[in-house]
Design a protein around this motif. Structure first.
Motif, mmCIF file in Angstrom:
data_model
loop_
_atom_site.group_PDB
_atom_site.id
_atom_site.type_symbol
_atom_site.label_atom_id
_atom_site.label_comp_id
_atom_site.label_asym_id
_atom_site.label_seq_id
_atom_site.Cartn_x
_atom_site.Cartn_y
_atom_site.Cartn_z
ATOM 1 N N MET A 10 0.868 -1.210 0.000
ATOM 2 C CA MET A 10 0.000 0.000 0.000
ATOM 3 C C MET A 10 0.897 1.250 0.000
ATOM 4 S SD MET A 10 -3.161 -1.131 0.078
ATOM 5 C CE MET A 10 -2.733 -2.575 -0.882
ATOM 6 N N PRO A 11 0.519 2.241 -0.716
ATOM 7 C CA PRO A 11 1.407 3.397 -0.827
ATOM 8 C C PRO A 11 1.390 4.283 0.421
ATOM 9 C CG PRO A 11 -0.569 3.665 -2.208
ATOM 10 C CD PRO A 11 -0.734 2.423 -1.407
ATOM 11 N N THR A 12 0.220 4.718 0.867
ATOM 12 C CA THR A 12 0.148 5.626 2.020
ATOM 13 C C THR A 12 0.489 4.890 3.309
ATOM 14 O OG1 THR A 12 -2.208 5.129 2.072
ATOM 15 C CG2 THR A 12 -1.557 7.222 1.077
ATOM 16 N N ILE A 13 0.980 5.658 4.269
ATOM 17 C CA ILE A 13 1.360 5.072 5.547
ATOM 18 C C ILE A 13 0.107 4.834 6.388
ATOM 19 C CG2 ILE A 13 1.707 7.079 7.036
ATOM 20 C CD1 ILE A 13 4.544 5.836 7.551
ATOM 21 N N ILE A 14 0.053 3.654 6.999
ATOM 22 C CA ILE A 14 -1.117 3.298 7.802
ATOM 23 C C ILE A 14 -0.842 3.637 9.264
ATOM 24 C CG2 ILE A 14 -2.727 1.447 8.337
ATOM 25 C CD1 ILE A 14 -2.475 1.516 5.405
ATOM 26 N N PRO A 15 -1.780 4.294 9.941
ATOM 27 C CA PRO A 15 -1.556 4.627 11.350
ATOM 28 C C PRO A 15 -1.284 3.370 12.175
ATOM 29 C CG PRO A 15 -3.529 5.749 10.534
ATOM 30 C CD PRO A 15 -3.082 4.806 9.455
ATOM 31 N N ASP A 16 -0.339 3.457 13.096
ATOM 32 C CA ASP A 16 0.006 2.298 13.920
ATOM 33 C C ASP A 16 -1.175 1.829 14.761
ATOM 34 O OD1 ASP A 16 1.994 0.437 15.108
ATOM 35 O OD2 ASP A 16 1.471 1.540 16.926
ATOM 36 N N ILE A 17 -2.052 2.746 15.109
ATOM 37 C CA ILE A 17 -3.199 2.347 15.925
ATOM 38 C C ILE A 17 -4.119 1.415 15.146
ATOM 39 C CG2 ILE A 17 -4.657 4.346 15.336
ATOM 40 C CD1 ILE A 17 -5.038 4.061 18.688
ATOM 41 N N LEU A 24 -5.490 -4.920 14.075
ATOM 42 C CA LEU A 24 -5.628 -6.041 13.139
ATOM 43 C C LEU A 24 -5.454 -7.408 13.806
ATOM 44 C CD1 LEU A 24 -3.839 -4.627 9.946
ATOM 45 C CD2 LEU A 24 -6.240 -4.433 10.619
ATOM 46 N N PRO A 25 -4.441 -7.567 14.692
ATOM 47 C CA PRO A 25 -4.317 -8.881 15.346
ATOM 48 C C PRO A 25 -5.543 -9.231 16.187
ATOM 49 C CG PRO A 25 -2.287 -7.623 15.602
ATOM 50 C CD PRO A 25 -3.313 -6.681 15.027
ATOM 51 N N ILE A 26 -6.190 -8.228 16.738
ATOM 52 C CA ILE A 26 -7.407 -8.473 17.530
ATOM 53 C C ILE A 26 -8.519 -8.969 16.611
ATOM 54 C CG2 ILE A 26 -9.046 -7.447 19.148
ATOM 55 C CD1 ILE A 26 -6.516 -6.731 20.301
ATOM 56 N N TYR A 27 -8.628 -8.348 15.456
ATOM 57 C CA TYR A 27 -9.631 -8.810 14.487
ATOM 58 C C TYR A 27 -9.335 -10.242 14.074
ATOM 59 C CZ TYR A 27 -10.575 -3.760 13.934
ATOM 60 O OH TYR A 27 -10.865 -2.438 14.148
ATOM 61 N N SER A 63 -10.571 -1.071 5.354
ATOM 62 C CA SER A 63 -10.559 -0.431 4.031
ATOM 63 C C SER A 63 -9.198 0.157 3.686
ATOM 64 C CB SER A 63 -11.632 0.650 3.956
ATOM 65 O OG SER A 63 -11.227 1.792 4.682
ATOM 66 N N HIS A 64 -8.322 0.304 4.700
ATOM 67 C CA HIS A 64 -6.971 0.757 4.395
ATOM 68 C C HIS A 64 -6.238 -0.231 3.489
ATOM 69 C CE1 HIS A 64 -7.288 3.433 8.007
ATOM 70 N NE2 HIS A 64 -6.598 4.221 7.221
ATOM 71 N N PHE A 65 -6.661 -1.490 3.530
ATOM 72 C CA PHE A 65 -5.903 -2.534 2.841
ATOM 73 C C PHE A 65 -6.624 -3.107 1.639
ATOM 74 C CE2 PHE A 65 -4.927 -2.317 7.317
ATOM 75 C CZ PHE A 65 -3.570 -2.098 7.283
ATOM 76 N N GLY A 66 -7.846 -2.638 1.413
ATOM 77 C CA GLY A 66 -8.593 -3.146 0.269
ATOM 78 C C GLY A 66 -10.026 -3.434 0.653
ATOM 79 N N GLY A 67 -10.821 -3.734 -0.332
ATOM 80 C CA GLY A 67 -12.222 -4.062 -0.065
ATOM 81 C C GLY A 67 -12.347 -5.555 0.146
ATOM 82 N N PHE A 68 -12.458 -5.952 1.381
ATOM 83 C CA PHE A 68 -12.479 -7.383 1.703
ATOM 84 C C PHE A 68 -13.899 -7.934 1.807
ATOM 85 C CE2 PHE A 68 -8.295 -6.415 4.053
ATOM 86 C CZ PHE A 68 -7.561 -6.612 2.884
ATOM 87 N N GLY A 69 -14.876 -7.055 1.817
ATOM 88 C CA GLY A 69 -16.249 -7.506 2.039
ATOM 89 C C GLY A 69 -17.132 -7.309 0.823
ATOM 90 N N THR A 110 5.405 -7.799 13.357
ATOM 91 C CA THR A 110 5.781 -8.398 12.082
ATOM 92 C C THR A 110 5.309 -7.562 10.898
ATOM 93 O OG1 THR A 110 3.846 -9.849 12.289
ATOM 94 C CG2 THR A 110 5.982 -10.798 12.831
ATOM 95 N N TYR A 111 4.229 -6.839 11.077
ATOM 96 C CA TYR A 111 3.760 -5.952 10.008
ATOM 97 C C TYR A 111 4.892 -5.073 9.482
ATOM 98 C CZ TYR A 111 1.506 -2.005 7.718
ATOM 99 O OH TYR A 111 1.164 -1.033 6.827
ATOM 100 N N TYR A 112 5.741 -4.627 10.400
ATOM 101 C CA TYR A 112 6.793 -3.680 10.040
ATOM 102 C C TYR A 112 8.082 -4.353 9.579
ATOM 103 C CZ TYR A 112 3.768 -0.318 12.392
ATOM 104 O OH TYR A 112 2.708 0.462 12.755
ATOM 105 N N LEU A 113 8.183 -5.668 9.743
ATOM 106 C CA LEU A 113 9.408 -6.357 9.347
ATOM 107 C C LEU A 113 9.433 -6.549 7.829
ATOM 108 C CD1 LEU A 113 9.793 -9.088 12.120
ATOM 109 C CD2 LEU A 113 10.907 -6.873 11.964
ATOM 110 N N PRO A 114 10.615 -6.486 7.223
ATOM 111 C CA PRO A 114 10.698 -6.645 5.771
ATOM 112 C C PRO A 114 10.434 -8.092 5.365
ATOM 113 C CG PRO A 114 12.889 -6.422 6.724
ATOM 114 C CD PRO A 114 11.910 -6.252 7.852
#
Lengths: 205, 205
Positions: A1-8, A13-16, A52-58, B201-205
């Motif tokens: 993905m080009p834009t930087i994704i907020p760390d929060i 994501l691991p919780i999901y 949605s930061h990573f794509g349309g999964f639904g 791991t998200y941040y690891l290459p």
DNA sequence: TAGATTGTTAATCGATTAACAATC
DNA sequence: TAGATTGTTAATCGATTAACAATC
């Protein structure tokens, strides 16, 4: 993905993923942002926005296919294959971590265990042998290990961290209750039960 | 305090307290928001803002007296005295937690350990005896225990949580890798190493 | 006094939520 | 088609930061 994704966002994501694994186990094939949110105490809007930061999964009208979404999240988080981990410290905590079955299938495998106590080196924990600390550097370098867990007393944690960083470790899970100083390209996460407990006592009467 | 304090502020106070304890050990008597911030990777403005929710703990020109600030934070977090904790689960993880020396002096003391495996009940971990699960409810009620730690397999965690809540537990530290459903006046904090690892791991290459 | 650092205000920045068109 | 739910935009909300008067 080009834009930087907020760390929060990344931190959720691991919780999901964990919730999706649970839903799978319970026999679900499909879920929705609403259902997921209710389970996790998170708004459905936030879940949709995060994903949605990573794509349309639904799919509109039907929601998310669980096997597909799990797969996508695993790819995003880079846990489709197992990462080898070096564990430093074979005391009570190190032992418990080494024996913990929860890493399998979630992207991790403890590959090496180290300690410097003469009575521990050479001992066996399940299938692996405890290695002496003077083999730490070479083992990490040789096997291109990127992740380590620190389970040594607080006094030794920084020294161990320095060796790890020097050897090429880029992610550290630290069980010792102290803040580690590491270069900015090395990630550290902390597990300190007392921090969590103190956060809760504030609210107790 | 009259106004409600954001939970994100509360979540940082234990981190500050831990750093202050460390500074004490290193022989420091006084610190500043700048010094503290540098150690923790937090801006000095944020530290001052956070602390100012609870009063003026510092002095212009000189900073914060460490023993005083520690004391104040302990009071805010309600950890001046020890809270008794019930630990459920005496497997590898429960054992390691029960033996962990890090609770002392930070506001907590494991008072009771429970398990339902016949070969564990009656066994001793250091000074305490493992009690059977059917004594869980009565023990919590009788001794007015408010905090519990869950260290049982994921499948059993929700059942245990239900018993705990029913008995009057108001804060749960959950080591099992599943989300617990509890009433809104019960706090839950999670310790799942895999969540932290996947975040890195998200941040690891 | 001069230098340092707090506590606080206002400005900025970022994250969450509400709402809805798109569409399955 | 009707109902449901996504992905996204804009609005709201809240948290962080910058700046500085107060003062030790």
């Amino acid at each position: 993905m080009p834009t930087i994704i907020p760390d929060i966002v990344i931190s959720r994501l691991p919780i999901y993923l964990r919730a999706l694994e649970r839903l799978s186990q319970e026999g679900h094939e499909v879920t929705s942002s609403h259902e997921l949110g209710k389970r996790l105490g998170i708004s459905s809007a936030q879940i949709r926005k995060d994903l949605s930061h990573f794509g349309g999964f639904g799919k509109q009208g039907t929601g998310y296919r669980i096997p597909y979404l799990k797969d996508q999240l695993r790819q995003v988080l880079k846990v489709e294959q197992d990462w080898e981990i070096a564990l430093i410290g074979a005391g009570d905590l190190g032992n418990a971590v080494a024996r913990y079955r929860g890493f399998a299938d979630r992207g991790f495998r403890i590959a090496y265990v180290f300690d410097n106590a003469p009575d521990k080196v050479g001992a066996h924990i399940d299938d692996f042998e405890v290695l002496p600390m003077d083999r730490l550097h070479e083992t990490i370098v040789h096997n291109s290990i990127r992740i380590a867990m620190i389970a040594v007393p607080a006094e030794a944690a920084q020294i161990v961290a320095d060796i790890l960083v020097e050897a090429g470790i880029r992610a550290i899970l630290n069980y010792a209750p102290i803040n580690l100083v590491v270069p900015s390209d090395v990630r550290v996460q902390y597990i300190d039960p007392v921090i969590h407990l103190q956060r809760m006592t504030y609210y107790l009467p």
